[in-house]
Write an enzyme that holds these catalytic residues in place. Structure first.
Site, PDB file in Angstrom:
ATOM      1  N   ALA B 235       0.827  -1.207   0.000  1.00 22.28           N
ATOM      2  CA  ALA B 235       0.000   0.000   0.000  1.00 22.28           C
ATOM      3  C   ALA B 235       0.863   1.260   0.000  1.00 22.28           C
ATOM      4  CB  ALA B 235      -0.919  -0.025   1.205  1.00 22.28           C
ATOM      5  N   HIS B 236       0.206   2.407   0.004  1.00 18.79           N
ATOM      6  CA  HIS B 236       0.928   3.680  -0.109  1.00 18.79           C
ATOM      7  C   HIS B 236       1.761   3.983   1.134  1.00 18.79           C
ATOM      8  CE1 HIS B 236      -3.113   5.783   1.148  1.00 18.79           C
ATOM      9  NE2 HIS B 236      -2.853   4.761   1.889  1.00 18.79           N
TER      10      HIS B 236
END
Lengths: 342, 342, 342
Positions: B235-236
């Protein structure tokens, strides 16, 4: 596409009660069928639909007085539905070999192949008759593909892999990426070169955005009639036996050997190097950490016999209660012992 | 490709017992090796194969009287196998810059790059020497890629991302898609724009059909030597430290920070914003809900120390039994108490 | 892109304390902001950053004496950040209809569309105004796409699917692959043709490398404002209600009906044919095996009420202890009974 009820009965292996020359142009559920369509009745919960449906014909196990149109009597209406629906399923559009595809000069392409624009075929690839490659498909060097196989958009088949006849691979799937093999050398991970291939036999269907890794040595082998759902992970050197079914997001670890007609539930995982024998069934989200015998049914992570899992998973929500009972027992016993020593 | 046993011994850092001029043209397992190939003996379960193999040479830890051919004596036969196999691994075919690729005029491409047909390179992208982009690869605007990096078919690298040297990204993987960030405004989800990038350092290898999201602000950062399997979700704003290994279908939540040489099992998940320190190990299918210290080993969902998990997961199948024991205790205590009050 | 603090305050729906003509050219976190950028203060843990940040302006809920620059006072700084950041988010580059895309003659394309090189548009497809298709996108025959929709690289939209306005689909995702439907006929799996479509309504955003399968009959339906993360699996005939959010690697089984504003955690799975009512919340890695009422919150596999799950998952690590307590009780009771019978 139009068929008479009689033609549909032949396709379904059934017999007609009522008018068999009615022309049918589509198939739908009882609730959604329009006049001119055939519906099916397989699930008794929908019995009410027999009276209200607008279908002109029906696939059904026994004649029903509630339905007014033509009735095709079949032993297994759901199966009959699958067979009849296949007549109405549009085949992928045939396009010939597009000039906007990239086809290596040394590639061999069978008769009536459809190579869509923007597909790529590598050197010395050999494709059978009636193969269909959608846009964005990558066929590596020396890949072999049998007859009547369809590869949907953006499928990648890496070098040297072998795919049989009447195989369907859905969009975005990768066949023959490197198996995940590394060895620690100090703190560094040294890549184990993946020198093998993937072999996919006839009549296999693989879902979208899945991965089947090439073998380290030898082959990863998906045998005849296997069907896998979307986003399934098949690691290197796995063997999957005939007619096995794998539901979405399941993972099969490296060198696992799976028998015939096994069913693997969604998001289940099987640890490296295990054996799963014929007709075993693995529940969804299970974590299989031991080999399974023929016909074994397991669930849970780590997986245990399914019946035992049903019991234990019903007991887990009772844990707070069980602890309270244990505490009460300890208290009562304390009291008893005190009295005993008085 | 052909090498003498002596050359292979040099590559493996070993010494030869027996004839060292034998020519070897491939590597295989003990069972599958043909004359002219080298095999390896690392797992004592396959000792029987030493006598029956057709291999002409072998990688082995100690000289064996059971094997008749040339023996390359190495400290770690598995690692030696990886090193020798790399000699036989075919490099991706070099093709130059295809006219059927789309290369923006403002893109800069290094020496000896192979841009396959149907690859796309956006504006102001800068690619190093010997880069290989397979068909269907998308390189966004201003992307930077180092030397000797290989992107397999249908990989997408979105705008502004940075990829180092000697990186391998397998087919279908997406680098730099938007992180999953939304805020509720009443019933509606408002998108948090994802303005950062992904940076992938040297010697990283990322599996097929994986996702590494761009940061909301700043960067998602995959450090040197990280190796990830297929269908892994990063994920980010995640940071993954050097030489960490992530097995298939695992997910690392937003803003998680992972140390060096961590091992994350298949289908494991790590909750947003946690820290996982160096050399921690996370079992497959675990759900990590708390930060982990250096060297911690956890399993289960929610994850607990691995040894404790071994015990508890062995006890869960005994729950029906434990409940029966509890019931019997209650009954016996009832009886005792009745007797006591009599 | 440059905006005055006053313009940013209007965008955020806030008021300015301090100089409102300062020019701002970017947005960043407190720690990373440079002069000329705006930051935001939403999480009290970062209060120290108010003094040390180099940002020229800030989004904040109440005026702070610790910050020296311009302050934009807003009710919800995180939401204000999302809104202000959207001004700085670069729109995908507009390219017109590339001659290197493949566009079927019978396709209809709206005004100002950007069809990147190497995209493919099938027969009778209809695309709205300002649509952007990146390289490697596949648009099947008769697909309909509304206005202002963006499809990132290597997305595949299969025949006949319908996508609304202002939809975003991230790279590698497959819309309209066949649902996973087979019926056993003896040992063989007979394919149930998947004759339906996928309909995606306005303002939906779908993550990278995901799959939304077409319906067997009728449609799989993703309603307005749904947001899904990467590698999410939506099976055939699913309905997902408005503004529902689905986190990475979750799977929704066939014919599941999901209400509005539901939240589904990462790697969760919902069994076929269930109903999940509005605003239910499903924990990550849960296995939902029963329908859920409005607002229900569940966790675990099989899923149970979240509060109960918190208790039980805290008790599971105590199982070895509980068993020891049980054993001690048995021993004490044995002793008591012996004494009683003496």
């Amino acid at each position: 596409m139009q068929f008479s009820v009689r033609q549909l009965a032949e396709q379904a292996g059934g017999t007609v009660v009522g008018e068999d020359r009615v022309i049918i142009s589509g198939i739908a559920s009882l609730a959604e069928a329009c006049p001119g369509q055939i519906a099916f009745f397989a699930d008794p919960r929908y019995r009410g639909g027999l009276k209200t449906t607008k279908a002109s014909a029906i696939l059904i196990a026994e004649p029903s007085a509630e339905f007014q149109g033509s009735q095709v009597i079949v032993r297994n209406p759901a199966l009959a539905y699958a067979k009849v629906a296949s007549l109405f399923a549009p085949a992928p559009r045939v396009v010939g070999v597009s000039e906007k595809a990239f086809v290596s000069e040394s590639a061999v392409i069978g008769a009536n192949a459809s190579i869509y624009p923007l597909a790529y075929i590598g050197e010395k690839a050999v494709l059978g008759d009636n193969v269909i490659l959608f846009p964005g498909v990558f066929i590596g060097d020396r890949v072999k593909i049998g007859n009547n196989t369809v590869l949907y958009p953006n499928v990648s088949v890496m070098n040297d892999c072998v795919i049989g006849n009447e195989v369907i691979i859905h969009a975005g799937t990768v066949i023959g990426s490197d198996g995940f093999g590394f060895l620690r050398d100090g703190s560094v991970n040294v890549k184990i070169p993946q020198l093998g291939i993937v072999q996919i036999d006839d009549l296999v269907e693989i879902g979208a955005n899945s991965c089947v890794d090439r073998a380290a040595l030898g082959k990863t082998w998906i045998q005849r009639g296997v069907k896998t759902d979307n986003m399934v992970q098949i690691a290197h050197n796995v063997v999957i036996g005939e007619d096995t079914v794998i539901v979405a997001q399941a993972a099969v670890g490296g060198s696992v050997s799976i028998g015939n007609q096994v069913v693997i539930g969604g998001q289940a995982a099987i640890r490296d190097h295990l054996r799963v024998e014929d007709r075993a069934m693995i529940g969804s989200q299970s974590g299989v950490a031991k080999s399974l015998g023929a016909g074994e049914i397991v669930s849970g992570s780590p997986a245990i016999p399914h019946r035992l899992w049903l019991k234990t998973s019903a007991l887990i929500p009772q844990l707070p209660d069980l602890v309270a009972r244990l505490r009460r027992l300890e208290k009562r016993l304390d009291d008893l012992e005190k009295r005993g020593t008085r």
